[in-house]
Design an enzyme around this catalytic site. Structure first.
Site, PDB file in Angstrom:
ATOM      1  N   ASP A   8       0.883  -1.158   0.000  1.00 56.98           N
ATOM      2  CA  ASP A   8       0.000   0.000   0.000  1.00 56.98           C
ATOM      3  C   ASP A   8       0.938   1.229   0.000  1.00 56.98           C
ATOM      4  O   ASP A   8       2.147   1.095   0.255  1.00 56.98           O
ATOM      5  CB  ASP A   8      -0.855  -0.055   1.289  1.00 56.98           C
ATOM      6  N   ASP A  10      -0.005   5.225   1.019  1.00 55.60           N
ATOM      7  CA  ASP A  10      -0.179   6.160   2.154  1.00 55.60           C
ATOM      8  C   ASP A  10      -0.181   5.413   3.479  1.00 55.60           C
ATOM      9  O   ASP A  10      -0.981   4.490   3.669  1.00 55.60           O
ATOM     10  CB  ASP A  10      -1.519   6.897   2.023  1.00 55.60           C
TER      11      ASP A  10
END
Ligand code: M1P
Length: 247
Positions: A8, A10
């Protein structure tokens, strides 16, 4: 066995909506140079490229934006799935924003992305400080989680998750990060996938992929991190172990 690392963005590789730390980006560039790496973000590619250096994006095996609705290789878009969101859903989102007890409104409360609606009561124009304040309030009030549950329990053919600090992602049912598992395994059927995300929690947008990666024999694995510092530490341990194996 081939290992493919899925990250992922952020909260996992960068602070939310901020550029990657310089020293970590140097370490990560070396990691991506010597491993198979795929990025999978709730954000769109434009936002991802503001945060992750182009030199890194260009050497990743692939980059998925909008939780898998768009896909890039070496900066070139290979697909982008569009979806027309119905007025009924948009009206529900507008009511959620209007009725929120959080007073501050900074602008851009509904952002339409390929295959995704991103909605935020404080608004996407919030400064970093305003984000932190909203996030602290949301952790107490559980505003986002309540709306995520409302959408997920409704009969609407949509699903919601809370990806970052201030917003909620809404996608057509099934268009969540778990689609990346099959996408990657179709190209590399025998690979073992290793996923790192900061939102492998109830209502979080990394959970569907982490759940999909659970197998009875534990072929794949998922790691919940709380920041890029955790990711860095876990990767350092892994690279140290593999160097020791070679030595
Ligand atoms: O990638 C995680 C999330 O990042 C942003 O969230 P927020 O602005 O709430 O911190 C958004 O781009 C969101 O779509 C995305 O899931």
């Amino acid at each position: 066995m081939k290992h493919i690392y899925l990250f992922d963005v952020d909260g996992t590789l960068t602070p939310p909506r901020l550029p990657m730390n310089k020293k970590f980006s140097e370490f990560f560039y070396d990691f991506v140079s010597s491993h198979d790496v795929v990025l999978i973000s709730g954000s769109d590619y434009k936002k991802i490229s503001e945060q992750v250096p182009k030199e890194i994006l260009d050497i990743c095996n692939g980059v998925y934006g909008c939780s898998g609705a768009e896909y890039y290789e070496k900066g070139t878009m290979l697909y982008s799935k569009l979806h027309q969101f119905p007025d009924e859903l948009l009206a529900l989102c507008n009511r959620y924003i209007d009725k929120s007890k959080y007073q501050l409104r900074c602008g851009i409360h509904i952002e339409e992305r390929p295959g995704m609606l991103n909605i935020s009561t404080v608004g996407r124009n919030a400064t970093n400080e305003q984000r932190k304040s909203y996030n602290a309030w949301d952790n107490q009030s559980k505003e986002r989680l309540a709306f995520v549950e409302k959408i997920n329990k409704s009969s609407l053919p949509y699903e919601a998750s809370a990806g970052g600090e201030i917003s909620i992602d809404i996608v057509p049912s099934g268009w969540n990060k778990s689609v990346v598992k099959n996408e990657v395994l179709n190209k590399h059927p025998d690979a073992s996938l290793i996923f790192f995300g900061d939102r492998i929690v109830e209502g979080g947008n990394d959970l569907p992929l982490a759940e999909a990666l659970k197998t009875p024999i534990g072929l794949h694995s998922s790691h919940q991190v709380n920041s890029y510092h955790d990711t860095w530490e876990l990767l350092e341990v892994r690279t140290a172990i593999s160097k020791a194996r070679v030595a």
